[in-house]
Design an enzyme around this catalytic site. Structure first.
Site, PDB file in Angstrom:
ATOM      1  N   GLU A  37       0.714  -1.177   0.018  1.00 24.60           N
ATOM      2  CA  GLU A  37      -0.064  -0.060   0.094  1.00 24.60           C
ATOM      3  C   GLU A  37       0.953   1.244   0.036  1.00 24.60           C
ATOM      4  O   GLU A  37       0.627   2.186  -0.565  1.00 24.60           O
ATOM      5  CB  GLU A  37      -0.981   0.065   1.170  1.00 24.60           C
ATOM      6  CG  GLU A  37      -2.009  -1.077   1.033  1.00 24.60           C
ATOM      7  CD  GLU A  37      -3.163  -0.657  -0.031  1.00 24.60           C
ATOM      8  OE1 GLU A  37      -3.040   0.412  -0.718  1.00 24.60           O
ATOM      9  OE2 GLU A  37      -3.573  -1.873  -0.628  1.00 24.60           O
ATOM     10  N   TYR A 120      -5.862   6.706   4.467  1.00 21.14           N
ATOM     11  CA  TYR A 120      -6.086   5.832   3.601  1.00 21.14           C
ATOM     12  C   TYR A 120      -5.346   4.400   3.972  1.00 21.14           C
ATOM     13  O   TYR A 120      -5.729   3.264   3.815  1.00 21.14           O
ATOM     14  CB  TYR A 120      -5.500   6.241   2.245  1.00 21.14           C
ATOM     15  CG  TYR A 120      -5.526   5.130   1.027  1.00 21.14           C
ATOM     16  CD1 TYR A 120      -6.642   4.604   0.555  1.00 21.14           C
ATOM     17  CD2 TYR A 120      -4.319   4.330   1.028  1.00 21.14           C
ATOM     18  CE1 TYR A 120      -6.753   3.577  -0.308  1.00 21.14           C
ATOM     19  CE2 TYR A 120      -4.233   3.399  -0.056  1.00 21.14           C
ATOM     20  CZ  TYR A 120      -5.484   3.034  -0.463  1.00 21.14           C
ATOM     21  OH  TYR A 120      -5.465   1.857  -1.205  1.00 21.14           O
ATOM     22  N   ASP A 138      -9.281   4.910  -2.669  1.00 20.77           N
ATOM     23  CA  ASP A 138      -8.213   5.546  -3.505  1.00 20.77           C
ATOM     24  C   ASP A 138      -8.755   6.273  -4.768  1.00 20.77           C
ATOM     25  O   ASP A 138      -9.986   6.292  -4.942  1.00 20.77           O
ATOM     26  CB  ASP A 138      -7.117   4.441  -3.687  1.00 20.77           C
ATOM     27  CG  ASP A 138      -7.634   3.381  -4.540  1.00 20.77           C
ATOM     28  OD1 ASP A 138      -8.860   3.429  -4.877  1.00 20.77           O
ATOM     29  OD2 ASP A 138      -6.855   2.592  -5.052  1.00 20.77           O
TER      30      ASP A 138
END
Ligand code: SF4
Length: 355
Positions: A37, A120, A138
């Site tokens: 990520e 996030y 996203d």
């Protein structure tokens, strides 16, 4: 809503992307998910994949990464850009090791408390690694949601509405798979240009498809141009070695090795006058590089010489940040042309003498 969720999850189960960090029918290693990520935040899957594989090969656990030498990690990160992220990566690995015994927290709040982990990343790791109910939004998900609901507010103002809509959609039974299914839909089907609405599992619920204007979403605010900065970089040679210097820790590309440069400002520098040591400097040319907040025009100069304080002499340019790799490639191309011109002049002189 339940029918839409079922349609998307069926599509995901039937065969979406095979990604190296994805585990089907079980839970993946949180360290591997977190690493993916962080790497994927500003780059694409094909670009990030070899870096992810290499990081796991060299540092198979978060404790291994925590114990790694800073310079080695920064060098392994070179090419992924955003070096502040590499520094945060190390800080986070060390926090997980020191505060949590090498075990990632399994909640969004716990993850959010780690250094460098934003909203996030915390949501993505909580959902994907621990199947926690979290809203992972996203760029891909923003695009899908903006089209499904035909959100007319331009970005970035639309983000609040997009998050609320994405939250409404999230499947509470399989949040980890849901997050990945939405990302895959955005990457494979609901593409920025030419979305494949004819293959889309949620097409019957899509407002933009019904209106025939999917590509108009997400609506973007008018572009504001990036400011331009100028600078000069110096390839100081000693035989087949080049002088590198460590950049100041707090600034752009902080802590990385790079070529010596002038400051990067709104004015063109006097590259010759600002050279780091006295030598017979030649101007090689200019490269262009785009950073997040500005575009850079960088003159490239070269000379044979010594005497640069703090220089690290290296034959290797492969681990340098992209902007410096570009400058070195330009100098190498220039040097190759000069030596080929010299060789051809020598041949022609020999042939004149024979005649
Ligand atoms: Fe995107 Fe088209 Fe699917 Fe709507 S129908 S979500 S625009 S791919």
């Amino acid at each position: 809503m339940p029918a839409l969720r079922a349609a998307l999850l069926n599509w995901y189960d039937a065969g979406s992307r095979d990604l190296p960090w994805r585990v089907r029918g079980g839970r993946p290693d949180p360290y591997a998910v977190w690493l993916s990520e962080v790497m994927l935040q500003q780059t694409t899957v094909p670009h990030a994949t070899p870096y992810w594989l290499e990081f796991l090969r060299r540092w198979p656990t978060v404790c291994d990464l925590a114990a790694a030498d800073d310079g080695e990690v920064m060098s392994a990160w070179a090419g992924l850009g955003y070096y502040a992220r590499a520094r945060n990566l190390l800080a986070c690995a060390r926090a997980v090791t020191e505060r949590h015994g090498g075990v990632f927290p399994d909640t969004e709040d716990g993850l959010r408390a780690l250094p460098g982990v934003g909203a996030y990343t915390a949501a993505a790791v909580a959902a994907i690694a621990f199947d926690r109910y979290a809203h992972v939004v996203d760029g891909n998900v923003e695009r899908v949601v903006s089209r499904l609901f035909r959100i007319a507010t331009p970005l970035p103002k639309a983000k609040t509405e997009m998050r609320a809509r994405a939250a409404e959609l999230t499947d509470p039974g399989r949040p980890g798979d849901w997050a990945q299914a939405m990302m895959d839909l955005g990457a494979m089907v609901c593409r920025p240009k030419a979305p494949r609405c004819d293959r889309c599992p949620v097409a019957v619920w899509c407002a933009a498809k019904a209106a025939g204007d999917a590509e108009a979403y997400p609506v973007k605010a008018p572009n504001t141009a990036r400011p331009r900065r100028y600078g000069a970089a110096y390839v100081l040679r000693r035989g087949d070695e080049v002088a590198l210097v460590q950049r100041p820790a707090g600034g752009l590309l902080g802590g990385m090795l790079g070529l010596p440069t002038t400051d990067w400002s709104g004015e063109r520098p006097d590259g010759l006058a600002q050279a780091p040591v006295a030598a017979d400097w030649r101007r090689v040319g200019e490269i262009e590089h785009v950073f997040t907040h500005f575009s850079l025009t960088l003159e490239v100069w070269t000379a044979e010489g010594e005497g640069l304080d703090g220089a690290v002499w290296s034959r290797e340019a492969s681990g340098l940040p992209s902007v410096f790799s570009k400058a070195v490639r330009m100098w190498q191309g220039h040097a190759a042309k000069r030596s080929s011109r010299k060789a051809s002049a020598r041949r022609s002189r020999r042939s004149d003498r024979r005649d």
